[in-house]
Design a protein around this motif. Structure first.
Motif, PDB file in Angstrom:
ATOM      1  N   PHE A   1      -1.825   9.439  -3.610  1.00  0.00           N
ATOM      2  CA  PHE A   1      -2.083   8.147  -2.973  1.00  0.00           C
ATOM      3  C   PHE A   1      -2.367   7.102  -4.041  1.00  0.00           C
ATOM      4  O   PHE A   1      -3.207   7.320  -4.907  1.00  0.00           O
ATOM      5  CB  PHE A   1      -3.287   8.271  -2.024  1.00  0.00           C
ATOM      6  CG  PHE A   1      -3.650   6.989  -1.353  1.00  0.00           C
ATOM      7  CD1 PHE A   1      -2.926   6.534  -0.269  1.00  0.00           C
ATOM      8  CD2 PHE A   1      -4.726   6.232  -1.814  1.00  0.00           C
ATOM      9  CE1 PHE A   1      -3.254   5.336   0.358  1.00  0.00           C
ATOM     10  CE2 PHE A   1      -5.061   5.033  -1.189  1.00  0.00           C
ATOM     11  CZ  PHE A   1      -4.327   4.589  -0.105  1.00  0.00           C
TER      12      PHE A   1
ATOM     13  N   SER B   1       2.739   2.082   3.394  1.00  0.00           N
ATOM     14  CA  SER B   1       1.938   2.135   4.614  1.00  0.00           C
ATOM     15  C   SER B   1       1.736   0.707   5.100  1.00  0.00           C
ATOM     16  O   SER B   1       1.114  -0.105   4.418  1.00  0.00           O
ATOM     17  CB  SER B   1       0.600   2.796   4.276  1.00  0.00           C
ATOM     18  OG  SER B   1      -0.302   2.658   5.335  1.00  0.00           O
TER      19      SER B   1
ATOM     20  N   TYR C   1       4.937   3.846   8.556  1.00  0.00           N
ATOM     21  CA  TYR C   1       5.288   4.262   7.205  1.00  0.00           C
ATOM     22  C   TYR C   1       6.757   3.964   6.939  1.00  0.00           C
ATOM     23  O   TYR C   1       7.610   4.343   7.718  1.00  0.00           O
ATOM     24  CB  TYR C   1       5.047   5.758   7.032  1.00  0.00           C
ATOM     25  CG  TYR C   1       3.608   6.186   7.205  1.00  0.00           C
ATOM     26  CD1 TYR C   1       2.582   5.513   6.549  1.00  0.00           C
ATOM     27  CD2 TYR C   1       3.276   7.268   8.008  1.00  0.00           C
ATOM     28  CE1 TYR C   1       1.261   5.910   6.698  1.00  0.00           C
ATOM     29  CE2 TYR C   1       1.960   7.674   8.160  1.00  0.00           C
ATOM     30  CZ  TYR C   1       0.959   6.986   7.503  1.00  0.00           C
ATOM     31  OH  TYR C   1      -0.342   7.381   7.647  1.00  0.00           O
TER      32      TYR C   1
ATOM     33  N   HIS D   1       3.003  13.886   7.677  1.00  0.00           N
ATOM     34  CA  HIS D   1       3.429  14.004   6.279  1.00  0.00           C
ATOM     35  C   HIS D   1       2.379  14.726   5.463  1.00  0.00           C
ATOM     36  O   HIS D   1       1.244  14.906   5.925  1.00  0.00           O
ATOM     37  CB  HIS D   1       3.647  12.608   5.697  1.00  0.00           C
ATOM     38  CG  HIS D   1       2.378  11.808   5.619  1.00  0.00           C
ATOM     39  ND1 HIS D   1       1.894  11.096   6.696  1.00  0.00           N
ATOM     40  CD2 HIS D   1       1.473  11.661   4.633  1.00  0.00           C
ATOM     41  CE1 HIS D   1       0.739  10.534   6.362  1.00  0.00           C
ATOM     42  NE2 HIS D   1       0.460  10.869   5.108  1.00  0.00           N
TER      43      HIS D   1
ATOM     44  N   VAL E   1      -0.553   2.197  12.140  1.00  0.00           N
ATOM     45  CA  VAL E   1       0.122   2.203  10.851  1.00  0.00           C
ATOM     46  C   VAL E   1       1.595   2.619  11.009  1.00  0.00           C
ATOM     47  O   VAL E   1       1.934   3.417  11.889  1.00  0.00           O
ATOM     48  CB  VAL E   1      -0.646   3.119   9.864  1.00  0.00           C
ATOM     49  CG1 VAL E   1      -0.482   4.572  10.229  1.00  0.00           C
ATOM     50  CG2 VAL E   1      -0.243   2.884   8.430  1.00  0.00           C
TER      51      VAL E   1
ATOM     52  N   THR F   1       0.580  14.154   1.877  1.00  0.00           N
ATOM     53  CA  THR F   1       0.424  13.209   0.756  1.00  0.00           C
ATOM     54  C   THR F   1       0.352  13.967  -0.567  1.00  0.00           C
ATOM     55  O   THR F   1      -0.471  14.878  -0.728  1.00  0.00           O
ATOM     56  CB  THR F   1      -0.861  12.363   0.948  1.00  0.00           C
ATOM     57  OG1 THR F   1      -0.775  11.677   2.197  1.00  0.00           O
ATOM     58  CG2 THR F   1      -1.037  11.353  -0.179  1.00  0.00           C
TER      59      THR F   1
ATOM     60  N   ARG G   1       0.877  -1.174   0.000  1.00  0.00           N
ATOM     61  CA  ARG G   1       0.000   0.000   0.000  1.00  0.00           C
ATOM     62  C   ARG G   1       0.912   1.222   0.000  1.00  0.00           C
ATOM     63  O   ARG G   1       1.654   1.441   0.969  1.00  0.00           O
ATOM     64  CB  ARG G   1      -0.869  -0.040   1.263  1.00  0.00           C
ATOM     65  CG  ARG G   1      -1.881   1.072   1.379  1.00  0.00           C
ATOM     66  CD  ARG G   1      -2.708   0.853   2.641  1.00  0.00           C
ATOM     67  NE  ARG G   1      -3.598   1.965   2.915  1.00  0.00           N
ATOM     68  CZ  ARG G   1      -4.845   2.043   2.431  1.00  0.00           C
ATOM     69  NH1 ARG G   1      -5.329   1.078   1.684  1.00  0.00           N
ATOM     70  NH2 ARG G   1      -5.606   3.093   2.721  1.00  0.00           N
TER      71      ARG G   1
ATOM     72  N   PHE H   1       2.122   5.414  -1.251  1.00  0.00           N
ATOM     73  CA  PHE H   1       1.763   6.792  -1.618  1.00  0.00           C
ATOM     74  C   PHE H   1       3.031   7.628  -1.709  1.00  0.00           C
ATOM     75  O   PHE H   1       4.067   7.271  -1.143  1.00  0.00           O
ATOM     76  CB  PHE H   1       0.756   7.384  -0.620  1.00  0.00           C
ATOM     77  CG  PHE H   1       1.240   7.479   0.811  1.00  0.00           C
ATOM     78  CD1 PHE H   1       1.290   6.355   1.623  1.00  0.00           C
ATOM     79  CD2 PHE H   1       1.643   8.700   1.346  1.00  0.00           C
ATOM     80  CE1 PHE H   1       1.724   6.441   2.943  1.00  0.00           C
ATOM     81  CE2 PHE H   1       2.078   8.799   2.658  1.00  0.00           C
ATOM     82  CZ  PHE H   1       2.119   7.656   3.462  1.00  0.00           C
TER      83      PHE H   1
ATOM     84  N   GLU I   1      -7.781  10.682  -6.160  1.00  0.00           N
ATOM     85  CA  GLU I   1      -8.489  11.856  -5.642  1.00  0.00           C
ATOM     86  C   GLU I   1      -7.805  13.129  -6.113  1.00  0.00           C
ATOM     87  O   GLU I   1      -6.620  13.124  -6.411  1.00  0.00           O
ATOM     88  CB  GLU I   1      -8.435  11.841  -4.112  1.00  0.00           C
ATOM     89  CG  GLU I   1      -8.880  10.551  -3.470  1.00  0.00           C
ATOM     90  CD  GLU I   1     -10.356  10.528  -3.148  1.00  0.00           C
ATOM     91  OE1 GLU I   1     -10.893  11.582  -2.787  1.00  0.00           O
ATOM     92  OE2 GLU I   1     -10.960   9.445  -3.275  1.00  0.00           O
TER      93      GLU I   1
ATOM     94  N   ARG J   1      -6.981  12.263  14.089  1.00  0.00           N
ATOM     95  CA  ARG J   1      -8.047  11.477  13.476  1.00  0.00           C
ATOM     96  C   ARG J   1      -9.131  11.220  14.518  1.00  0.00           C
ATOM     97  O   ARG J   1      -8.930  11.438  15.707  1.00  0.00           O
ATOM     98  CB  ARG J   1      -7.515  10.135  12.995  1.00  0.00           C
ATOM     99  CG  ARG J   1      -6.617  10.254  11.779  1.00  0.00           C
ATOM    100  CD  ARG J   1      -6.174   8.873  11.327  1.00  0.00           C
ATOM    101  NE  ARG J   1      -5.203   8.988  10.255  1.00  0.00           N
ATOM    102  CZ  ARG J   1      -5.537   9.116   8.971  1.00  0.00           C
ATOM    103  NH1 ARG J   1      -6.801   9.128   8.609  1.00  0.00           N
ATOM    104  NH2 ARG J   1      -4.588   9.223   8.058  1.00  0.00           N
TER     105      ARG J   1
ATOM    106  N   ARG K   1      -7.575  11.682  17.962  1.00  0.00           N
ATOM    107  CA  ARG K   1      -6.392  10.836  18.200  1.00  0.00           C
ATOM    108  C   ARG K   1      -5.212  11.523  17.528  1.00  0.00           C
ATOM    109  O   ARG K   1      -5.175  11.677  16.313  1.00  0.00           O
ATOM    110  CB  ARG K   1      -6.651   9.448  17.604  1.00  0.00           C
ATOM    111  CG  ARG K   1      -5.484   8.493  17.662  1.00  0.00           C
ATOM    112  CD  ARG K   1      -5.957   7.049  17.426  1.00  0.00           C
ATOM    113  NE  ARG K   1      -6.652   6.873  16.152  1.00  0.00           N
ATOM    114  CZ  ARG K   1      -6.038   6.614  14.992  1.00  0.00           C
ATOM    115  NH1 ARG K   1      -4.727   6.493  14.952  1.00  0.00           N
ATOM    116  NH2 ARG K   1      -6.725   6.457  13.881  1.00  0.00           N
TER     117      ARG K   1
END
Ligand code: ATP
Ligand code: MG
Length: 183
Positions: free
Chosen positions: A52, A160, A169, A47, A167, A49, A10, A12, A124, A134, A39
């Motif tokens: 992605f 990721s 990175y 970071h 997660v 992005t 996964r 980006f 996107e 988050r 959170r």
């Protein structure tokens, strides 16, 4: 969910902040946490992005890196000057207050090169932002912040990796943005 991590990654493209900007952003996240109850992202994960991609075949990573090799840009500074909130994904983020042409261009160049290499499915629209928190509970009104200056002197391809602790990175490749923009 099946574990495809052997064959798939996964990934980006992103800008990673330098220590000073990272600390300033993390401090900001901690300061607004009591108010919005989200959170807080760990400092090392902060970071911006650029593009992605999601799951790609590991076997295709060299091809991906080759496509991004075609991107050529000069380093630049920009400022994160506002704090805002997206209701749809409950994210609080820092962002520039105005369009940053060098940043928009870099994201567009990457998209163009990956498209030309046939490595981009749908993606996107680029929205320059740095996720600070988050699962935000309390909506945040958009507000100015003490500007965080960021020197973009490289972009990175990141994997990721989901772990039981959240997660992680991992930088797979780094491209310096040189002073002149040439190769
Ligand atoms: P987690 O999903 O485990 O909470 P994360 O969102 O940080 O963690 P990823 O989902 O792998 O990890 O996303 C990596 C980066 O790409 C993040 O900056 C995320 O906001 C961004 N991203 C994820 N999905 C998309 C998407 N569909 N379009 C644009 N950017 C995305
Ligand atoms: Mg995610």
């Amino acid at each position: 969910m099946p574990d495809n991590s052997q064959t798939q990654a996964r990934v980006f493209f992103a800008l990673w902040p330098q220590a000073k900007s990272r600390q300033a952003l993390h401090k900001l996240a901690l300061a607004i946490q009591p108010q919005c109850k989200g959170r807080v992202m760990i400092a090392d994960n902060l970071h911006l992005t650029l593009l992605f991609l999601g799951e790609v075949e590991r076997a295709c990573l060299p091809q991906l890196i080759k496509a991004a090799d075609q991107v050529s840009a000069a380093s630049f500074h920009f400022r994160l000057e506002k704090l805002a909130f997206w209701r749809h994904n409950r994210i609080a983020y820092a962002a520039p207050a105005v369009d940053v042409p060098s940043l928009t261009q870099l994201a567009a160049d990457l998209r163009k090169q990956l498209k030309a290499a046939g490595m981009l499915r749908k993606s996107e629209k680029f929205a320059a932002h740095v996720t600070l928190l988050r699962n935000v509970v309390q909506a945040l009104a958009p507000q100015p912040i003490t500007p965080v200056i960021w020197l973009a002197d490289a972009f990175v391809l990141v994997e990721s990796v989901s772990t039981e602790h959240g997660v992680r990175y991992e930088v797979l490749h780094q491209w310096p943005l040189n002073a002149s923009g040439g190769k």
